[in-house]
Enzyme design. Sequence first.
Site, PDB file in Angstrom:
ATOM      1  N   ARG A 206      28.055 -57.574  -0.173  1.00  0.00           N
ATOM      2  CA  ARG A 206      28.155 -58.921   0.116  1.00  0.00           C
ATOM      3  C   ARG A 206      29.457 -59.693  -0.174  1.00  0.00           C
ATOM      4  O   ARG A 206      29.958 -60.475   0.610  1.00  0.00           O
ATOM      5  CB  ARG A 206      26.875 -59.497  -0.913  1.00  0.00           C
ATOM      6  CG  ARG A 206      25.675 -59.458  -0.429  1.00  0.00           C
ATOM      7  CD  ARG A 206      24.509 -60.134  -1.018  1.00  0.00           C
ATOM      8  NE  ARG A 206      23.318 -59.364  -1.104  1.00  0.00           N
ATOM      9  CZ  ARG A 206      22.578 -58.821  -2.047  1.00  0.00           C
ATOM     10  NH1 ARG A 206      23.227 -58.999  -3.527  1.00  0.00           N
ATOM     11  NH2 ARG A 206      21.490 -58.410  -2.091  1.00  0.00           N
ATOM     12  N   PHE A 225      17.511 -57.886   8.707  1.00  0.00           N
ATOM     13  CA  PHE A 225      16.786 -57.413   7.635  1.00  0.00           C
ATOM     14  C   PHE A 225      17.223 -58.305   6.554  1.00  0.00           C
ATOM     15  O   PHE A 225      17.723 -57.668   5.470  1.00  0.00           O
ATOM     16  CB  PHE A 225      16.954 -55.882   7.319  1.00  0.00           C
ATOM     17  CG  PHE A 225      16.562 -55.056   8.493  1.00  0.00           C
ATOM     18  CD1 PHE A 225      15.370 -54.675   8.669  1.00  0.00           C
ATOM     19  CD2 PHE A 225      17.555 -54.469   9.209  1.00  0.00           C
ATOM     20  CE1 PHE A 225      14.977 -53.779   9.821  1.00  0.00           C
ATOM     21  CE2 PHE A 225      17.153 -53.619  10.469  1.00  0.00           C
ATOM     22  CZ  PHE A 225      15.839 -53.247  10.628  1.00  0.00           C
ATOM     23  N   ASP A 247      14.151 -61.457  10.000  1.00  0.00           N
ATOM     24  CA  ASP A 247      13.606 -60.506   8.731  1.00  0.00           C
ATOM     25  C   ASP A 247      11.911 -60.842   9.349  1.00  0.00           C
ATOM     26  O   ASP A 247      11.748 -61.702   9.878  1.00  0.00           O
ATOM     27  CB  ASP A 247      13.597 -60.925   7.542  1.00  0.00           C
ATOM     28  CG  ASP A 247      13.254 -59.931   6.258  1.00  0.00           C
ATOM     29  OD1 ASP A 247      14.166 -59.575   5.825  1.00  0.00           O
ATOM     30  OD2 ASP A 247      12.058 -59.736   6.291  1.00  0.00           O
ATOM     31  N   SER A 248      11.216 -59.850   9.110  1.00  0.00           N
ATOM     32  CA  SER A 248       9.950 -59.844   9.422  1.00  0.00           C
ATOM     33  C   SER A 248       8.844 -60.431   8.244  1.00  0.00           C
ATOM     34  O   SER A 248       7.699 -60.343   8.339  1.00  0.00           O
ATOM     35  CB  SER A 248       9.009 -58.512   9.825  1.00  0.00           C
ATOM     36  OG  SER A 248       9.398 -57.417   8.801  1.00  0.00           O
ATOM     37  N   ASP A 297      21.009 -54.065   7.318  1.00  0.00           N
ATOM     38  CA  ASP A 297      20.494 -53.567   6.201  1.00  0.00           C
ATOM     39  C   ASP A 297      19.012 -53.087   6.030  1.00  0.00           C
ATOM     40  O   ASP A 297      18.047 -53.977   5.303  1.00  0.00           O
ATOM     41  CB  ASP A 297      20.789 -54.452   5.146  1.00  0.00           C
ATOM     42  CG  ASP A 297      20.820 -54.018   3.713  1.00  0.00           C
ATOM     43  OD1 ASP A 297      20.485 -52.721   3.243  1.00  0.00           O
ATOM     44  OD2 ASP A 297      20.627 -54.796   2.870  1.00  0.00           O
ATOM     45  N   CYS A 337      19.359 -46.766   2.908  1.00  0.00           N
ATOM     46  CA  CYS A 337      19.216 -46.683   1.759  1.00  0.00           C
ATOM     47  C   CYS A 337      18.123 -45.687   1.504  1.00  0.00           C
ATOM     48  O   CYS A 337      17.440 -45.615   0.614  1.00  0.00           O
ATOM     49  CB  CYS A 337      18.527 -48.147   0.872  1.00  0.00           C
ATOM     50  SG  CYS A 337      17.141 -48.504   1.770  1.00  0.00           S
TER      51      CYS A 337
HETATM   52  N1  SAH Z   1      19.797 -57.417   2.944  1.00  0.00           N
HETATM   53  C1  SAH Z   1      19.070 -57.736   2.268  1.00  0.00           C
HETATM   54  C2  SAH Z   1      18.128 -56.685   1.834  1.00  0.00           C
HETATM   55  C3  SAH Z   1      17.216 -55.966   2.998  1.00  0.00           C
HETATM   56  S1  SAH Z   1      15.754 -55.198   2.524  1.00  0.00           S
HETATM   57  C4  SAH Z   1      19.769 -58.429   1.100  1.00  0.00           C
HETATM   58  O1  SAH Z   1      20.825 -58.266   1.002  1.00  0.00           O
HETATM   59  O2  SAH Z   1      18.992 -58.823   0.038  1.00  0.00           O
HETATM   60  C5  SAH Z   1      14.788 -55.084   3.806  1.00  0.00           C
HETATM   61  C6  SAH Z   1      14.218 -56.123   4.601  1.00  0.00           C
HETATM   62  O3  SAH Z   1      13.774 -55.960   5.798  1.00  0.00           O
HETATM   63  C7  SAH Z   1      13.121 -56.637   3.893  1.00  0.00           C
HETATM   64  O4  SAH Z   1      13.272 -58.200   3.618  1.00  0.00           O
HETATM   65  C8  SAH Z   1      12.189 -56.746   5.034  1.00  0.00           C
HETATM   66  O5  SAH Z   1      11.193 -57.827   4.924  1.00  0.00           O
HETATM   67  C9  SAH Z   1      12.726 -56.575   6.075  1.00  0.00           C
HETATM   68  N2  SAH Z   1      12.120 -55.732   7.183  1.00  0.00           N
HETATM   69  C10 SAH Z   1      11.330 -54.548   7.146  1.00  0.00           C
HETATM   70  N3  SAH Z   1      11.093 -54.125   8.532  1.00  0.00           N
HETATM   71  C11 SAH Z   1      11.721 -54.891   9.224  1.00  0.00           C
HETATM   72  C12 SAH Z   1      11.453 -54.904  10.796  1.00  0.00           C
HETATM   73  N4  SAH Z   1      10.882 -54.186  11.540  1.00  0.00           N
HETATM   74  N5  SAH Z   1      11.919 -56.060  11.151  1.00  0.00           N
HETATM   75  C13 SAH Z   1      12.496 -57.009  10.425  1.00  0.00           C
HETATM   76  N6  SAH Z   1      12.473 -56.996   9.274  1.00  0.00           N
HETATM   77  C14 SAH Z   1      11.916 -56.129   8.402  1.00  0.00           C
END
Ligand code: SAH
Length: 393
Positions: A206, A225, A247-248, A297, A337
């Site tokens: 970040r 995400f 995000d979902s 991510d 990850c």
């Molecule tokens: N980049 C973030 C961490 C990401 S974790 C940070 O810096 O804190 C992964 C995220 O993806 C989660 O918040 C989850 O809700 C979201 N997610 C999972 N599958 C998804 C999808 N198909 N579409 C949108 N978001 C999704």
Amino acid sequence: MKTIRLHPGKERSLLRRHPWVFASSIAKGGADSGETVRVEAADGQFLAWAAFSPASQIRLRVWSFDEAQHIDAAFFSERLRTAIGRRHTLGIGLTACRLVHGESDGLPGCILDRYADIVVLQAGSAGIERWKSALVGALRTLMPEVRIYERSDAALREREGLPQATGWLHGAGDTQVDILENSLRLQVHVATGHKTGFYLDQRDARVRFAGLVRSQGLRRVLNCFSYTGGFTLAALTGGAQQVVSVDSSAPALALAAQHVALNGFDAARATFVDADVNATLRRLRDEGAQFDAIVLDPPKFASSPQQVERAARAYKDINRLAFHLLPPGGWLFTFSCSGGVGADLFQKIVAGAALDAGADAQIVARTGAGLDHPLSLHFPEGEYLKGLLLRKN
Ligand code: SAH
């Protein structure tokens, strides 16, 4: 003390100090869940002290390779003190920090994350479950000022034959705390957030992203995400004019929006899209949208070796779509990850995605988890997070 005897040849990985023994390597012996056992080679040579896990494919996790070591409360206290001391010597602020990173800190299955005055414990192995109260006691002595909350609700508990366990282990009260990361204020909900509440592992990425946005003068950023907006805040810090976060999870996005306000950024610079990333990327492509930088991510797409192929397709899809949304010179910060998808494979997948999108790009940097997520030289499985910072040609 019970003894576990291995099949001939199966001592090799232990001699290389790898901390796991799989069920198929065991010739003879058994014990209760989490019980400490003596592990011997087929010829009776001492190999290690380990925790036995009858339900798991990873049947043994090593505590120590030293025959003279006693596995008792003092042992756990010492391992904990060492792990925390390492963060101190690296100069990592302890108020938003991983204190113990499992195998890599000599405590297989144990995650301890600190958020302000709360330390969150994730006990992911039968051995840690068995020694939980010793660990909590040791932590209370080392850090008398903290409350301790358990988040042992990850899927891996099932594989260890352990029930889910959450709640206060020491202290009580509000499970929501404020942390400071890179001078940004963030709220962490330790009872309901993902994992232990927050993705501490992306701290360095970040900061790097904020610096990139600033140095390159990037204006339009798409954060896919986004969770609670870690990279969104980084982009705003770097001076981006328009940041779209996808995000979902509605609660995660609500918190991301709160974070924008909490840090004094103009709400008009941030937009939040509660939707599936894949569908959103397609829609944006069809609309002809363009961004100067995109962060991808995603959550872990592969949690077992059987899922790697499907995961590879999923990574390729989102990366291909992202390349379409970048002009020449645009930046893609893309992550995986999934432990099962190694750095080489991830790079190949992203290269394939670029090819399919008719794009070319350069790798400007590779990133991994921060210094508070160290990696044991003998435990390559610990390297789960990899990032590629790419510039489209
Ligand atoms: N980049 C973030 C961490 C990401 S974790 C940070 O810096 O804190 C992964 C995220 O993806 C989660 O918040 C989850 O809700 C979201 N997610 C999972 N599958 C998804 C999808 N198909 N579409 C949108 N978001 C999704």
